[in-house]
Design a protein around this motif. Sequence first.
Motif, PDB file in Angstrom:
ATOM      1  N   THR A  81       0.902  -1.183  -0.065  1.00 27.94           N
ATOM      2  CA  THR A  81      -0.018  -0.062   0.002  1.00 27.94           C
ATOM      3  C   THR A  81       0.553   1.199  -0.039  1.00 27.94           C
ATOM      4  O   THR A  81       0.488   2.571  -0.299  1.00 27.94           O
ATOM      5  N   ALA A  82       1.989   1.013   0.578  1.00 25.00           N
ATOM      6  CA  ALA A  82       3.122   2.362   0.539  1.00 25.00           C
ATOM      7  C   ALA A  82       3.239   2.754  -0.879  1.00 25.00           C
ATOM      8  O   ALA A  82       3.614   4.029  -1.017  1.00 25.00           O
ATOM      9  N   ALA A  83       3.369   1.909  -1.929  1.00 21.10           N
ATOM     10  CA  ALA A  83       3.794   2.203  -3.139  1.00 21.10           C
ATOM     11  C   ALA A  83       2.558   2.853  -3.808  1.00 21.10           C
ATOM     12  O   ALA A  83       2.889   3.468  -5.201  1.00 21.10           O
ATOM     13  N   GLY A  84       1.403   2.897  -3.279  1.00 22.45           N
ATOM     14  CA  GLY A  84       0.283   3.781  -3.718  1.00 22.45           C
ATOM     15  C   GLY A  84      -0.631   2.734  -4.755  1.00 22.45           C
ATOM     16  O   GLY A  84      -0.193   1.733  -5.176  1.00 22.45           O
ATOM     17  N   ASP A 134       2.689  -5.330  -5.513  1.00 21.30           N
ATOM     18  CA  ASP A 134       2.692  -6.353  -4.479  1.00 21.30           C
ATOM     19  C   ASP A 134       3.837  -6.471  -3.823  1.00 21.30           C
ATOM     20  O   ASP A 134       5.001  -5.553  -4.217  1.00 21.30           O
ATOM     21  N   ASN A 135       4.186  -7.059  -2.884  1.00 15.51           N
ATOM     22  CA  ASN A 135       5.341  -7.076  -1.946  1.00 15.51           C
ATOM     23  C   ASN A 135       6.723  -7.687  -2.690  1.00 15.51           C
ATOM     24  O   ASN A 135       7.583  -7.575  -2.117  1.00 15.51           O
ATOM     25  N   THR A 136       6.436  -8.089  -3.950  1.00 16.69           N
ATOM     26  CA  THR A 136       7.592  -8.657  -4.627  1.00 16.69           C
ATOM     27  C   THR A 136       7.902  -7.529  -5.661  1.00 16.69           C
ATOM     28  O   THR A 136       8.842  -7.885  -6.454  1.00 16.69           O
ATOM     29  N   GLY A 137       7.330  -6.477  -5.751  1.00 14.02           N
ATOM     30  CA  GLY A 137       7.497  -5.468  -6.560  1.00 14.02           C
ATOM     31  C   GLY A 137       6.740  -5.734  -8.296  1.00 14.02           C
ATOM     32  O   GLY A 137       6.830  -4.896  -8.964  1.00 14.02           O
TER      33      GLY A 137
END
Length: 667
Positions: free
Chosen positions: A217-220, A274-277
């Motif tokens: 979520t921090a990545a928008g 996602d958390n893997t980019g």
Amino acid sequence: MPGFGTALDGIVEWAGWTFANKDWWVRAAGNQRRAEWAFGDNTVMIADPDEWDDAGHAKGLFNSYITLPAINVKGAAANSLVVAFDSTWRPEAFDDGGANWPVNETGGPINHQNGVVDASFDGGANKRVVDFDSDSQSPNFHKDIDFINESVVVPLNNPAGATTMNLRFGMLTAANDWWWAVDNIAVGVPPLLSSVTGNGVAVTNRIVEALGKTVNTAAGVTVSLNGKATTPVEVTRELVNDNYPESERVFVSHTGTQVFAPRSKVTVTVRFTDNTGRVVEENGSFIAPGYLSVSTTPKVITAVLTDAAWMTVKDSAGVKLELNGASITATSVTRVDNTVVVRYVSPSLIPSGSRHTLKATYTTATGQELTETVGFTAATYATLSAELATAVGTGTEAGMNWRTHQLAAARPAGTVLSAAESQLAGALGASEHDASGEVGGIFKIDYVNFDQASGEAGNFKASGLGELAVNDEGIPGIPGVNGSTDNIAGEVLTFVEVPAAGVYAMVVNSDDGFQVSVGTTNNVKSQVLGEFNGGRGSSDTQFYFEATKAGVYLFRLLWMEGGGGANVEWFTVNADGTRALVNGTQAGALRTFRRRTVAEPGGGSTTPLAFSSIVRNANGSITLTWTGGGTLQSSASIKGPWTDVAGATSPLTLTPDQASQFARVRR
């Protein structure tokens, strides 16, 4: 499914999996907590053994699978896929035995509602990925109440190199249990968009996370509606079930200021990392709500615009209408609480059952102009055959003739009109009603406003206001000679004077079904005007008919009741909305008569069948006189069997040759 494809199929609409509007299902099934399924929306997939068991079926348990269309999984890495769906689950177990259900060797019940999902790849064997059991001793026990509103996500354990996948949902080993329904089925690599819901100005997207893959979520997160980026976007994490930490989901929401075009498809694109980019772009859609509903009578179209929490119709700005593409002018525009009611009075009758479109253009309180088009079917109505009428004033002896028939047990075919007809004809057995008030096989009544306990039912009752303040009367001949108030069929035959050409609104309130027809004494069902063919609690059915000729017409009301409550009332609705019992004392009531004074149209009798006199003569003989023609029958018992009296015509003098002898006339 037990009895599938036969008459012993339970409620056929619920025999196996079915698709229905969720809100309709909730109403039709009597809620029972179905309404608590917040995640289901519009059309949903349902297995409901509780509803299926509401009609007779062959012995056996509810076992049904539904297989989804093949899903392309080409290129998916091994063990990378999940299936997500929304579910409402309410179970029962080991509570249905006896004659209707299979049992174990000791006679105990074996039902235990079991919900499963199986997956197969490239035509291989099915592998179980979901197993909900109602057996509290099972490791897969899915308890009652906790999962009425559930978001499910499970791994599919897909093999490397698979290209297609099939999913099947099963409801197994259920009896008169509760239900399982699902919606928003999604398959993919998590995190993935599992549902999109919206109202008139807002949209909510739900994302499921699994297999260690989460939304960063921090990545928008961005949202586009109909191809246009929109702001603001709110991202939250919430538990959908407070008792289960694994039920946490990501919600992405947007609320705007402009109302979506009513009934339009709104396409949604959600983009996140996602958390893997990995950058994920998921698409979905929803249908924006409409605010316009349409109803009709044979001459009036009524359009109702209903305000919503996010939108108020500005009635002072007026409403523009187009009927089938042509502009029409509203007769009136009126605000009634949270609705704007728009009426259009047609200069001519709208063809019965015809299809039309109505387009309404209106303005919101914020100044936004909205356009909405709906299709509708015009009210159906019958046009009385003028050949069935005799002149106004040809009715005599005010009132109606009522006939009651009561069975000791339920009709084998149930509460349906065909069975009621058979009952009245005597084909299902002798009547057990109390005949003490009959004259010649009929009860003479003024109007129809009956309740089995002379209680308050329907519209006309002691506590009614204005014209509705009319006491309910007991059903003639009920309770029967054995005290029963069930398994009744009733028939009214009466000559109704239709005072002028025009359209009439008629209503029957009944528990259970009914049929109103018009005809002659030779064919009382020449035209069926309205009916309800089945069981129900006390409810109105309104129907219309057009008379092109004023006159006296023979009407028939057939009514039936199975068990429980029993009532029937018959009335019309005046142009101003007031109501009047047929042959009642209210303003606008249609007058009715027991006989005609002129020849019956089509050569039938001028009166319904009835004995007019039974005279014992001085020599011990008896003279029977009856009206309406028909065939005289005799029996040594009021319960039959009945045999025709060969060559008998009215009046007939006979000498009794038995201790007791009964007579009746029939068509």
